[in-house]
Design a protein around this motif. Structure first.
Motif, PDB file in Angstrom:
ATOM      1  N   ASN A  90       0.827  -1.212   0.000  1.00 22.33           N
ATOM      2  CA  ASN A  90       0.000   0.000   0.000  1.00 22.33           C
ATOM      3  C   ASN A  90       0.860   1.261   0.000  1.00 22.33           C
ATOM      4  OD1 ASN A  90      -2.213  -1.638   0.077  1.00 22.33           O
ATOM      5  ND2 ASN A  90      -2.695  -1.267   2.221  1.00 22.33           N
ATOM      6  N   HIS A  93       2.282   1.610  -3.509  1.00 17.84           N
ATOM      7  CA  HIS A  93       1.171   1.954  -4.399  1.00 17.84           C
ATOM      8  C   HIS A  93       0.868   3.454  -4.283  1.00 17.84           C
ATOM      9  CE1 HIS A  93      -3.007   0.703  -6.085  1.00 17.84           C
ATOM     10  NE2 HIS A  93      -2.837   1.990  -6.253  1.00 17.84           N
ATOM     11  N   SER A 111      -6.945   4.041 -10.145  1.00 19.26           N
ATOM     12  CA  SER A 111      -6.368   3.162  -9.132  1.00 19.26           C
ATOM     13  C   SER A 111      -7.437   2.210  -8.593  1.00 19.26           C
ATOM     14  CB  SER A 111      -5.812   4.032  -7.997  1.00 19.26           C
ATOM     15  OG  SER A 111      -5.326   3.240  -6.947  1.00 19.26           O
ATOM     16  N   ASN A 112      -7.070   0.927  -8.498  1.00 21.12           N
ATOM     17  CA  ASN A 112      -7.943  -0.095  -7.903  1.00 21.12           C
ATOM     18  C   ASN A 112      -9.332  -0.173  -8.531  1.00 21.12           C
ATOM     19  OD1 ASN A 112      -6.193  -1.223  -5.892  1.00 21.12           O
ATOM     20  ND2 ASN A 112      -6.417   0.674  -4.753  1.00 21.12           N
ATOM     21  N   ARG A 119      -9.247  -6.525 -10.178  1.00 23.50           N
ATOM     22  CA  ARG A 119      -9.015  -5.091 -10.001  1.00 23.50           C
ATOM     23  C   ARG A 119      -7.526  -4.824 -10.152  1.00 23.50           C
ATOM     24  NH1 ARG A 119     -12.586  -1.696  -7.621  1.00 23.50           N
ATOM     25  NH2 ARG A 119     -14.577  -2.600  -7.019  1.00 23.50           N
ATOM     26  N   ASP A 121      -4.049  -2.527 -10.013  1.00 20.49           N
ATOM     27  CA  ASP A 121      -3.554  -1.560  -9.039  1.00 20.49           C
ATOM     28  C   ASP A 121      -3.592  -0.142  -9.603  1.00 20.49           C
ATOM     29  OD1 ASP A 121      -3.147  -3.304  -6.937  1.00 20.49           O
ATOM     30  OD2 ASP A 121      -1.054  -3.677  -7.424  1.00 20.49           O
ATOM     31  N   GLU A 144       1.169  -3.208 -11.531  1.00 20.94           N
ATOM     32  CA  GLU A 144       0.762  -4.099 -10.446  1.00 20.94           C
ATOM     33  C   GLU A 144       1.887  -4.154  -9.416  1.00 20.94           C
ATOM     34  OE1 GLU A 144      -1.804  -6.529  -8.346  1.00 20.94           O
ATOM     35  OE2 GLU A 144      -2.242  -5.432 -10.201  1.00 20.94           O
TER      36      GLU A 144
END
Length: 199
Positions: A90, A93, A111-112, A119, A121, A144
């Motif tokens: 996280n 990301h 995002s997501n 889903r 990234d 990803e």
């Protein structure tokens, strides 16, 4: 708004999971993240644009070098730790999302979001202007992020797992649906282990 609340491991406080409730607050947080990222990269000033240029050009060595340098200089132990309640994935990301937001004027950044059978990234899709069609220089990107598992011998295997997930779950489908041909989509796997990074 709060969507979940759990007692902290130290039993002193709580850990809250929050959701951005509306567009205005999302814009505020985007600006906040951009300012934080800019501050992290301030000593050199060009690092943000160098990373974005490397991303769009497919230069994974340069991307790895820039993220590695940032991880070594700016990451705390808590950021690097793979705590199940706050995974290091996280952190990376959010970091990369904050960096690529510098491209928001020319790229649609998501995002997501759902695509294919899962889903992804992070994706970047070129924004097309009314009188300008997609050219051979316009690349979309699908990213990803993965943290190295104990079973993986090195970050190369972690990156391969990320790329395999992009392919198996067909994460590029939303990019194809936006009119970008397959040959103009760059897929990136990001592998992390503490402060070690590989793209």
């Amino acid at each position: 708004k709060t969507v979940d609340k759990q007692r902290a491991q130290n039993k002193i406080g709580y850990i809250y999971k929050v959701q951005i409730p509306n567009r205005e607050i999302r814009i505020y947080f985007e600006k906040l993240v951009e300012e934080w990222i800019s501050e992290c990269f301030k000593p050199d000033g060009q690092t943000l644009s160098l990373f974005c240029s490397a991303l769009l050009a497919g230069d994974t060595e340069k991307m790895t070098a820039i993220l590695s340098e940032l991880a070594q200089s700016a990451m705390g132990e808590a950021d690097a730790a793979n705590n199940p309640k706050q995974p290091a994935e996280n952190f990376y990301h959010a970091l990369v999302l904050g960096i690529v937001l510098n491209l928001k004027d020319s790229y649609l950044i998501r995002s997501n979001m759902p695509s294919g059978t899962g889903r992804y990234d992070l994706t970047l899709i070129p924004k097309l202007k009314e009188n300008r069609p997609l050219t051979k220089k316009d690349y979309a990107c699908c990213l990803e992020f993965k943290v190295k598992t104990e079973e993986e011998k090195n970050l190369v295997q972690t990156v391969q797992r990320a790329l395999k997930q992009i392919e198996e779950k067909n994460y590029i489908q939303s990019i194809l649906d936006a009119g970008v041909p397959r040959e103009q989509i760059r897929c990136y796997g990001f592998g992390f282990h503490g402060r070690e990074v590989l793209v």
